[in-house]
Design a protein around this motif. Structure first.
Motif, PDB file in Angstrom:
ATOM      1  N   MET A   1      48.351  22.293  50.965  1.00  0.00           N
ATOM      2  CA  MET A   1      48.853  23.666  50.860  1.00  0.00           C
ATOM      3  C   MET A   1      47.715  24.669  51.014  1.00  0.00           C
ATOM      4  SD  MET A   1      51.374  22.936  47.637  1.00  0.00           S
ATOM      5  CE  MET A   1      52.006  24.580  47.399  1.00  0.00           C
ATOM      6  N   LEU A   2      46.618  24.393  50.329  1.00  0.00           N
ATOM      7  CA  LEU A   2      45.468  25.287  50.394  1.00  0.00           C
ATOM      8  C   LEU A   2      44.871  25.297  51.798  1.00  0.00           C
ATOM      9  CD1 LEU A   2      43.820  24.301  46.995  1.00  0.00           C
ATOM     10  CD2 LEU A   2      44.865  26.515  47.526  1.00  0.00           C
ATOM     11  N   ALA A   3      44.720  24.114  52.401  1.00  0.00           N
ATOM     12  CA  ALA A   3      44.145  24.038  53.737  1.00  0.00           C
ATOM     13  C   ALA A   3      45.008  24.778  54.754  1.00  0.00           C
ATOM     14  CB  ALA A   3      43.971  22.572  54.150  1.00  0.00           C
ATOM     15  N   GLY A   4      46.321  24.675  54.578  1.00  0.00           N
ATOM     16  CA  GLY A   4      47.224  25.373  55.485  1.00  0.00           C
ATOM     17  C   GLY A   4      47.075  26.875  55.429  1.00  0.00           C
ATOM     18  N   ALA A   5      46.580  27.369  54.299  1.00  0.00           N
ATOM     19  CA  ALA A   5      46.350  28.799  54.139  1.00  0.00           C
ATOM     20  C   ALA A   5      44.898  29.179  54.423  1.00  0.00           C
ATOM     21  CB  ALA A   5      46.740  29.236  52.727  1.00  0.00           C
ATOM     22  N   GLY A   6      44.100  28.198  54.867  1.00  0.00           N
ATOM     23  CA  GLY A   6      42.702  28.465  55.145  1.00  0.00           C
ATOM     24  C   GLY A   6      41.850  28.582  53.898  1.00  0.00           C
ATOM     25  N   LEU A   7      42.278  27.931  52.816  1.00  0.00           N
ATOM     26  CA  LEU A   7      41.581  28.021  51.531  1.00  0.00           C
ATOM     27  C   LEU A   7      41.197  26.623  51.049  1.00  0.00           C
ATOM     28  CD1 LEU A   7      44.031  30.550  49.792  1.00  0.00           C
ATOM     29  CD2 LEU A   7      41.828  31.095  50.854  1.00  0.00           C
ATOM     30  N   ASP A   8      40.445  26.584  49.968  1.00  0.00           N
ATOM     31  CA  ASP A   8      40.134  25.313  49.328  1.00  0.00           C
ATOM     32  C   ASP A   8      40.326  25.457  47.823  1.00  0.00           C
ATOM     33  OD1 ASP A   8      37.871  26.632  48.334  1.00  0.00           O
ATOM     34  OD2 ASP A   8      36.560  25.789  49.862  1.00  0.00           O
ATOM     35  N   ALA A   9      39.969  24.422  47.072  1.00  0.00           N
ATOM     36  CA  ALA A   9      40.218  24.421  45.628  1.00  0.00           C
ATOM     37  C   ALA A   9      39.500  25.546  44.904  1.00  0.00           C
ATOM     38  CB  ALA A   9      39.804  23.074  45.027  1.00  0.00           C
ATOM     39  N   GLY A  10      38.456  26.100  45.504  1.00  0.00           N
ATOM     40  CA  GLY A  10      37.737  27.194  44.875  1.00  0.00           C
ATOM     41  C   GLY A  10      38.561  28.456  44.729  1.00  0.00           C
ATOM     42  N   ALA A  11      39.672  28.547  45.461  1.00  0.00           N
ATOM     43  CA  ALA A  11      40.536  29.728  45.361  1.00  0.00           C
ATOM     44  C   ALA A  11      41.486  29.658  44.171  1.00  0.00           C
ATOM     45  CB  ALA A  11      41.343  29.900  46.651  1.00  0.00           C
TER      46      ALA A  11
ATOM     47  N   LEU B   1      48.970  31.416  46.390  1.00  0.00           N
ATOM     48  CA  LEU B   1      47.890  31.752  47.309  1.00  0.00           C
ATOM     49  C   LEU B   1      48.365  31.712  48.758  1.00  0.00           C
ATOM     50  CD1 LEU B   1      45.034  29.806  45.534  1.00  0.00           C
ATOM     51  CD2 LEU B   1      45.026  32.273  45.982  1.00  0.00           C
ATOM     52  N   ALA B   2      49.203  30.734  49.101  1.00  0.00           N
ATOM     53  CA  ALA B   2      49.746  30.660  50.452  1.00  0.00           C
ATOM     54  C   ALA B   2      50.571  31.893  50.777  1.00  0.00           C
ATOM     55  CB  ALA B   2      50.579  29.388  50.614  1.00  0.00           C
ATOM     56  N   ALA B   3      51.334  32.379  49.800  1.00  0.00           N
ATOM     57  CA  ALA B   3      52.122  33.593  50.005  1.00  0.00           C
ATOM     58  C   ALA B   3      51.216  34.801  50.213  1.00  0.00           C
ATOM     59  CB  ALA B   3      53.051  33.822  48.815  1.00  0.00           C
ATOM     60  N   CYS B   4      50.138  34.857  49.445  1.00  0.00           N
ATOM     61  CA  CYS B   4      49.199  35.977  49.582  1.00  0.00           C
ATOM     62  C   CYS B   4      48.586  36.007  50.980  1.00  0.00           C
ATOM     63  CB  CYS B   4      48.095  35.867  48.532  1.00  0.00           C
ATOM     64  SG  CYS B   4      48.639  36.148  46.832  1.00  0.00           S
ATOM     65  N   VAL B   5      48.178  34.848  51.473  1.00  0.00           N
ATOM     66  CA  VAL B   5      47.584  34.786  52.807  1.00  0.00           C
ATOM     67  C   VAL B   5      48.610  35.169  53.871  1.00  0.00           C
ATOM     68  CG1 VAL B   5      46.586  33.215  54.523  1.00  0.00           C
ATOM     69  CG2 VAL B   5      45.815  33.123  52.145  1.00  0.00           C
ATOM     70  N   ALA B   6      49.854  34.682  53.701  1.00  0.00           N
ATOM     71  CA  ALA B   6      50.896  34.988  54.676  1.00  0.00           C
ATOM     72  C   ALA B   6      51.182  36.487  54.765  1.00  0.00           C
ATOM     73  CB  ALA B   6      52.174  34.227  54.319  1.00  0.00           C
ATOM     74  N   ARG B   7      51.051  37.174  53.637  1.00  0.00           N
ATOM     75  CA  ARG B   7      51.352  38.606  53.602  1.00  0.00           C
ATOM     76  C   ARG B   7      50.115  39.492  53.717  1.00  0.00           C
ATOM     77  NH1 ARG B   7      56.633  39.655  51.564  1.00  0.00           N
ATOM     78  NH2 ARG B   7      56.070  41.864  51.616  1.00  0.00           N
ATOM     79  N   GLY B   8      48.945  38.879  53.777  1.00  0.00           N
ATOM     80  CA  GLY B   8      47.734  39.674  53.849  1.00  0.00           C
ATOM     81  C   GLY B   8      47.344  40.310  52.530  1.00  0.00           C
TER      82      GLY B   8
ATOM     83  N   ASP C   1      42.680  38.141  42.915  1.00  0.00           N
ATOM     84  CA  ASP C   1      43.351  38.703  41.743  1.00  0.00           C
ATOM     85  C   ASP C   1      44.838  38.377  41.726  1.00  0.00           C
ATOM     86  OD1 ASP C   1      43.991  40.217  43.967  1.00  0.00           O
ATOM     87  OD2 ASP C   1      43.879  42.150  42.932  1.00  0.00           O
ATOM     88  N   TYR C   2      45.219  37.243  42.332  1.00  0.00           N
ATOM     89  CA  TYR C   2      46.636  36.943  42.476  1.00  0.00           C
ATOM     90  C   TYR C   2      47.363  36.703  41.157  1.00  0.00           C
ATOM     91  CZ  TYR C   2      45.837  31.868  41.807  1.00  0.00           C
ATOM     92  OH  TYR C   2      45.528  30.631  41.297  1.00  0.00           O
ATOM     93  N   LEU C   3      46.640  36.527  40.054  1.00  0.00           N
ATOM     94  CA  LEU C   3      47.277  36.302  38.754  1.00  0.00           C
ATOM     95  C   LEU C   3      47.499  37.593  37.965  1.00  0.00           C
ATOM     96  CD1 LEU C   3      45.507  33.056  37.468  1.00  0.00           C
ATOM     97  CD2 LEU C   3      47.669  33.298  38.703  1.00  0.00           C
ATOM     98  N   GLU C   4      47.043  38.702  38.457  1.00  0.00           N
ATOM     99  CA  GLU C   4      47.256  39.971  37.758  1.00  0.00           C
ATOM    100  C   GLU C   4      48.736  40.345  37.802  1.00  0.00           C
ATOM    101  OE1 GLU C   4      45.041  41.628  35.967  1.00  0.00           O
ATOM    102  OE2 GLU C   4      43.626  40.003  36.419  1.00  0.00           O
ATOM    103  N   PRO C   5      49.306  40.800  36.675  1.00  0.00           N
ATOM    104  CA  PRO C   5      50.742  41.109  36.646  1.00  0.00           C
ATOM    105  C   PRO C   5      51.186  42.149  37.674  1.00  0.00           C
ATOM    106  CG  PRO C   5      49.871  40.994  34.417  1.00  0.00           C
ATOM    107  CD  PRO C   5      48.682  40.932  35.345  1.00  0.00           C
ATOM    108  N   ASP C   6      50.274  43.058  38.068  1.00  0.00           N
ATOM    109  CA  ASP C   6      50.644  44.077  39.037  1.00  0.00           C
ATOM    110  C   ASP C   6      50.314  43.685  40.473  1.00  0.00           C
ATOM    111  OD1 ASP C   6      47.914  44.229  38.804  1.00  0.00           O
ATOM    112  OD2 ASP C   6      47.830  46.402  38.536  1.00  0.00           O
ATOM    113  N   HIS C   7      49.878  42.444  40.697  1.00  0.00           N
ATOM    114  CA  HIS C   7      49.641  41.966  42.053  1.00  0.00           C
ATOM    115  C   HIS C   7      50.996  41.841  42.768  1.00  0.00           C
ATOM    116  CE1 HIS C   7      48.613  39.289  45.382  1.00  0.00           C
ATOM    117  NE2 HIS C   7      47.343  39.629  45.189  1.00  0.00           N
TER     118      HIS C   7
END
Length: 326
Positions: free
Chosen positions: A95-105, A144-151, A156-162
């Motif tokens: 899932m992470l690789a498909g979004a261009g990310l790794d476990a560090g994200a 994270l995959a959703a974040c990458v898909a939407r730009g 900060d993807y865990l912030e309630p206002d993200h």
């Protein structure tokens, strides 16, 4: 600190050892009929509670709606609390690789596998806890995959206002049919949204009614077809869905379990003591489902929790009858 009203908890499950009533699990439970009517209720099912990981199907639907491109196993693990089996870790890495990310994200904490055998193997091999092994890593990778898909930003993807968390909140409120009563932090670091137990049950029912092709339908189809990614071998969610083909089950921390039967009945339970041995909530949920007309006979063995002494069965758990509350 803001105090939330506790639900009215009542005796649900009794622990009997050698004929002696040793203890009791208090909680609240609700059952919806296949038509969506309240057919069973014990305790205060309308007070706010934290569904914990039982909310993951809503979170998974939100990330699909945001544009995350997930396969069936990836969707199931996004809605699941995996055991840290090799296939689980590989799926999250994919899932992470498909979004261009790794476990560090990942922003979930490092943890050991929930599966005892995998944990012991890791220890023998000199391994260490990892965010990939944390049971919520599938949910986090999906966000994270959703974040990458939407730009959207990922740090900060865990912030309630993200944006991704705001989308989750809208999904929860729409499905559960009530506003979120309180926002707190879940064990994995993601926002945890309080709704009532009744709202949780109604939310899962709404997902079962969602039209084919919708994100909600895609999540439940993945869970039904890939139950081994929702939990893992030997765990309740997986066993319930295998034993009742067409059912959907999702456990949450602190004694929560929500189950939708194949014919459309839904039960949700919350035990006040957290049910640390994971044995009472299944019995309570199956009692609620049976009370609203669901056929739970194929999985009755999952509710037959033994009480053991000297290496043998000396008692069992049993439901507390309604009249015992008088």
């Amino acid at each position: 600190m803001q105090q939330s009203p506790q639900p009215q908890y009542v005796p649900l499950v009794e622990v009997v050892r050698s004929g002696f009533a040793e203890g009791v699990h208090f909680g609240t439970a609700v059952g919806l009929t296949a038509r969506g009517e309240i057919g069973y209720v014990r305790g205060g099912a309308e007070a706010p509670m934290l569904p914990r990981s039982s909310a993951k199907p809503f979170q998974a639907a939100a990330v699909l709606r945001a544009g995350a491109d997930l396969g069936p196993a990836q969707t199931a693990i996004a809605a699941g609390s995996h055991s840290g089996e090799p296939r689980h870790v590989e799926t999250v890495e994919g899932m992470l690789a498909g979004a261009g990310l790794d476990a560090g994200a990942l922003r979930c904490p490092a943890d050991w596998p929930l599966d005892r055998g995998e944990r012991e193997r890791l220890l023998m091999d000199g391994g260490a806890p990892s965010p990939l092994l944390m049971n919520c890593s599938g949910k986090h990778a999906a966000m994270l995959a959703a974040c990458v898909a939407r730009g959207w930003s990922t740090g900060d993807y865990l912030e309630p206002d993200h944006p991704v968390q705001e989308l989750v909140r809208r999904e929860v409120e729409e499905m559960c049919g009530e506003p979120v009563a309180h926002t707190t932090v879940d064990g994995c670091g993601a926002p945890q949204l309080a709704v009532s137990l009744l709202g949780l049950a109604r939310g899962l029912r709404e997902m079962t009614l969602a039209p084919e092709g919708s994100p909600e339908a895609a999540v439940l189809e993945a869970m039904r077809n890939r139950p081994e990614y929702v939990a893992g071998e030997g765990r309740t969610d997986t066993l319930l869905m295998r034993g009742l083909p067409g059912a959907v089950a999702k456990m949450g921390a602190e004694g929560v379990l929500v189950v939708a039967a194949p014919a459309g009945e839904v039960a949700a339970v919350k035990l006040s003591d957290g049910d640390p041995l994971f044995r009472a909530r299944t019995l309570a949920a199956l009692e609620a489902l049976a009370a609203v007309g669901a056929d739970v006979s194929p999985v009755r063995d999952l509710a037959a929790a033994e009480v053991r002494g000297g290496g043998r069965a000396v008692g069992r758990l049993r439901p507390v009858a309604d009249e015992a509350l008088a």
